[in-house]
Enzyme design. Structure first.
Site, PDB file in Angstrom:
ATOM      1  N   THR A   1       0.843  -1.391  -0.127  1.00 16.45           N
ATOM      2  CA  THR A   1      -0.110   0.040  -0.102  1.00 16.45           C
ATOM      3  C   THR A   1       0.722   1.192  -0.099  1.00 16.45           C
ATOM      4  O   THR A   1       0.244   2.177   0.018  1.00 16.45           O
ATOM      5  CB  THR A   1      -0.764   0.099   1.291  1.00 16.45           C
ATOM      6  OG1 THR A   1      -0.054   0.016   2.482  1.00 16.45           O
ATOM      7  CG2 THR A   1      -1.771  -1.175   1.334  1.00 16.45           C
TER       8      THR A   1
ATOM      9  N   LEU B   1       6.071   3.683  -3.010  1.00 19.82           N
ATOM     10  CA  LEU B   1       6.664   3.043  -4.052  1.00 19.82           C
ATOM     11  C   LEU B   1       5.871   1.889  -4.910  1.00 19.82           C
ATOM     12  O   LEU B   1       6.064   1.839  -6.006  1.00 19.82           O
ATOM     13  CB  LEU B   1       8.212   2.436  -3.768  1.00 19.82           C
ATOM     14  CG  LEU B   1       9.087   1.666  -4.549  1.00 19.82           C
ATOM     15  CD1 LEU B   1       9.538   2.733  -5.857  1.00 19.82           C
ATOM     16  CD2 LEU B   1      10.326   1.150  -3.802  1.00 19.82           C
TER      17      LEU B   1
ATOM     18  N   LYS C   1      17.239   0.018  -1.352  1.00 24.57           N
ATOM     19  CA  LYS C   1      17.924   0.766  -0.671  1.00 24.57           C
ATOM     20  C   LYS C   1      17.255   1.530   0.315  1.00 24.57           C
ATOM     21  O   LYS C   1      15.880   1.888  -0.072  1.00 24.57           O
ATOM     22  CB  LYS C   1      18.742   1.745  -1.694  1.00 24.57           C
ATOM     23  CG  LYS C   1      18.183   2.987  -2.247  1.00 24.57           C
ATOM     24  CD  LYS C   1      19.218   3.753  -2.915  1.00 24.57           C
ATOM     25  CE  LYS C   1      18.538   4.995  -3.472  1.00 24.57           C
ATOM     26  NZ  LYS C   1      18.533   6.184  -2.418  1.00 24.57           N
TER      27      LYS C   1
ATOM     28  N   HIS D   1      17.540   0.789  -9.220  1.00 24.96           N
ATOM     29  CA  HIS D   1      16.569   1.094 -10.220  1.00 24.96           C
ATOM     30  C   HIS D   1      17.624   1.591 -11.427  1.00 24.96           C
ATOM     31  O   HIS D   1      17.334   1.462 -12.663  1.00 24.96           O
ATOM     32  CB  HIS D   1      15.542   1.889 -10.048  1.00 24.96           C
ATOM     33  CG  HIS D   1      15.692   3.309  -9.908  1.00 24.96           C
ATOM     34  ND1 HIS D   1      16.068   3.756  -8.545  1.00 24.96           N
ATOM     35  CD2 HIS D   1      15.752   4.538 -10.478  1.00 24.96           C
ATOM     36  CE1 HIS D   1      16.117   5.170  -8.693  1.00 24.96           C
ATOM     37  NE2 HIS D   1      15.990   5.294  -9.997  1.00 24.96           N
TER      38      HIS D   1
ATOM     39  N   GLU E   1      19.077  16.797 -10.240  1.00 27.71           N
ATOM     40  CA  GLU E   1      17.715  16.795 -10.006  1.00 27.71           C
ATOM     41  C   GLU E   1      17.394  18.149  -9.821  1.00 27.71           C
ATOM     42  O   GLU E   1      17.949  18.869  -9.150  1.00 27.71           O
ATOM     43  CB  GLU E   1      17.363  16.004  -8.594  1.00 27.71           C
ATOM     44  CG  GLU E   1      18.085  14.623  -8.760  1.00 27.71           C
ATOM     45  CD  GLU E   1      17.575  13.720  -7.431  1.00 27.71           C
ATOM     46  OE1 GLU E   1      16.722  13.153  -7.446  1.00 27.71           O
ATOM     47  OE2 GLU E   1      18.513  13.878  -6.470  1.00 27.71           O
TER      48      GLU E   1
ATOM     49  N   HIS F   1      23.980   4.797  -6.397  1.00 31.38           N
ATOM     50  CA  HIS F   1      23.748   5.050  -7.893  1.00 31.38           C
ATOM     51  C   HIS F   1      24.966   5.665  -8.673  1.00 31.38           C
ATOM     52  O   HIS F   1      25.562   4.920  -9.653  1.00 31.38           O
ATOM     53  CB  HIS F   1      22.864   6.312  -8.046  1.00 31.38           C
ATOM     54  CG  HIS F   1      21.401   5.929  -7.484  1.00 31.38           C
ATOM     55  ND1 HIS F   1      20.651   4.581  -7.539  1.00 31.38           N
ATOM     56  CD2 HIS F   1      20.443   6.745  -6.759  1.00 31.38           C
ATOM     57  CE1 HIS F   1      19.519   4.439  -6.851  1.00 31.38           C
ATOM     58  NE2 HIS F   1      19.370   5.971  -6.596  1.00 31.38           N
TER      59      HIS F   1
ATOM     60  N   LYS G   1      20.410  18.466  -5.515  1.00 30.45           N
ATOM     61  CA  LYS G   1      19.106  18.881  -5.727  1.00 30.45           C
ATOM     62  C   LYS G   1      19.039  20.406  -5.940  1.00 30.45           C
ATOM     63  O   LYS G   1      19.834  21.166  -5.878  1.00 30.45           O
ATOM     64  CB  LYS G   1      18.390  18.625  -4.368  1.00 30.45           C
ATOM     65  CG  LYS G   1      18.298  17.098  -3.560  1.00 30.45           C
ATOM     66  CD  LYS G   1      17.354  16.383  -4.278  1.00 30.45           C
ATOM     67  CE  LYS G   1      17.180  15.258  -3.590  1.00 30.45           C
ATOM     68  NZ  LYS G   1      16.431  14.083  -4.415  1.00 30.45           N
TER      69      LYS G   1
END
Length: 483
Positions: A19, A22, A148, A178, A216, A240, A331
């Protein structure tokens, strides 16, 4: 040419944390898309598991809503959606207690692959793994998938690995990143090892330096409290960017087989030299008109957590001695971009004179957006007037070059199907994770023991000024973000 779909055998897929965000955004839509193109059929089962009390129908409604919101499902696909929803079941399970496990076990079948996806907090990994084995729900052919973060430092990563290995063998554990499921990341291996044009040049004799950028444009709004305990180093660099560095720098494996590939990745991490603090820049985005600062989102007016990291790292082996790798991530930067830029050395002699400066070739592997590969070359400027040199791009944007491949796959689609097949090539091994933390921990520790604060930088830019100087002092420049 239509992209070939290789069906997988019937399976039972149990999604813990079914639920959660992700699951709704990525995992469930990815499963639907694989089902829709026929990679698995109506004989497979997908069972949601979480603490929430709901029945099968309520879970099917939740999944239907998730597909509508996040799946990009066209209106004429409703028959496929209905067939997919018929595969779903649900069990309410207490991860740390005994409640619900017998109900979950009763929903699983014998004789098919059982995959358990833990889309939950790492603190629950050990408890769920233990329950799966003690109740007999997991057998020797079952697979367990964990997201992760794989620890907060070396000690916690070792503890997580130990908790998983207490109940599962290493060949049953799938640590998912991913980024490794992106089409371009895999194409990097194909580009290197299937083309004699590149691999002989893939070394310090021919490559000047490599830049790996994961930029990002979003802030940490909505997850500032979590992010402030992590920062860019733990959240992005240690996993990553480290994986992208490994795939760029690794030696050719003897075969394209999971452990052969992962052995070579591990060697890269173990070859990384200790990174001096002078080769690292930390930044933290500041407020601008109408937008909060990092500290506003984190809720700590004195936070020293970095939202940006740039660093120069060296791989101490024969292939890469003298060729630095520059990594950066942050960011609130100018654009959302992930890419690897390989800068080749200039030709040793310019026969065209001083008026025709020659730059080295550059190979850009774009992960997002618009996945593709570009090779920057030098050509004659068309037209009369003598020999004038200019640059031109040989561009292979996948959506343009391979339109027959169809809808771009989300990385989770590929990785989940690899779990069902039992292929661990694109998943991190436990010793890889621990080696990455062994390299990262001293850097984080030095920051913690320092009085220096991250440098402020403007939102919508390319990071702190010192990140530019990191390359300028070497006579190089960052590739502009979004170029």
């Amino acid at each position: 040419m239509v992209s070939r779909v290789i069906p997988v055998d019937s399976f039972d897929f149990v999604l813990f944390g079914a639920t959660g965000d992700l699951a709704r955004r990525k995992i469930l839509p990815s499963l639907f898309h694989r089902f829709q193109i026929g990679q698995f059929d109506d004989s497979s089962r997908i069972i949601g598991a979480s603490r929430s009390k709901m029945d099968q129908g309520e879970f099917q409604t939740l999944v239907s809503d998730a597909l509508t919101e996040f799946g990009g499902i066209p209106a004429d696909a409703q028959p496929d959606v209905d067939r997919f929803l018929a595969l779903l079941d649900y069990a309410s399970v207490d991860a740390k207690g005994d409640g619900g496990w017998s109900d979950l076990g009763a929903k699983l079948r014998d004789g098919v692959v059982r995959a358990f996806y833990l889309s939950v907090a790492p603190s629950l990994f050990g408890a769920i793994a233990g329950q799966l084995k003690s109740t007999g729900i997991a057998d020797d052919d079952s697979r367990i998938v964990v997201e992760k973060p794989f620890g907060h430092d070396l000690a916690s990563a070792q503890a997580l690995n130990a908790a998983l290995r207490e109940h599962f063998e290493e060949n049953q554990i799938y640590r998912i990143d991913h980024y490794l499921g992106k089409e371009t990341v895999q194409n990097l291996m194909a580009l290197r090892f299937a083309n004699s044009l590149f691999e002989p040049q893939w070394n310090s004799h021919h490559i000047d330096h490599v830049q790996i950028t994961v930029s990002e444009s979003i802030s940490v709004a909505g997850r500032g409290e979590y992010y402030d305990k992590s920062g860019a180093m733990r959240d992005m660099v240690q996993n990553h960017l480290m994986q992208l560095l490994c795939l760029t720098a690794m030696e050719p494996p003897s075969t394209f087989e999971p452990n052969a590939v992962r052995n070579e990745k591990l060697k890269v991490i173990e070859s990384l030299e200790a990174t001096p603090m002078d080769n690292i820049v930390r930044g933290q985005y500041r407020a601008k008109a109408g937008d909060d600062s990092y500290r506003d989102h984190a809720g700590d007016p004195a936070s020293r957590t970095e939202s940006f990291v740039a660093m120069k790292v060296e791989v101490a082996n024969w292939r890469w001695a003298g060729t630095p790798f520059y990594l950066r991530t942050g960011k609130c930067l100018r654009e959302r971009v992930s890419e690897i830029a390989v800068y080749f050395r200039k030709p040793p002699h310019n026969i065209f004179g001083e008026d025709n400066a020659i730059d080295g070739n550059m190979l850009v592997i774009r992960l997002q957006p618009d996945e593709g590969i570009t090779l920057k070359t030098t050509i004659k400027d068309p037209g009369p007037g003598g020999m004038r040199l200019t640059s031109a791009d040989l561009d292979m944007t996948f959506a343009d070059s391979l339109p027959e491949a169809g809808r771009p796959q989300d990385a989770y689609e590929r990785l989940i199907m690899d779990v069902i097949r039992g292929n661990q090539t694109l998943f991190m091994r436990g010793d890889e994770v621990e080696a990455a933390w062994t390299w990262a921990d001293p850097i984080i520790g030095a920051w913690d023991n320092s009085t220096r604060v991250p440098q402020p930088y403007d939102q919508g830019g390319s990071g702190p000024e010192d990140a530019l100087l990191l390359l300028h002092r070497d006579g190089r420049r960052w590739r502009p973000i979004g170029a």
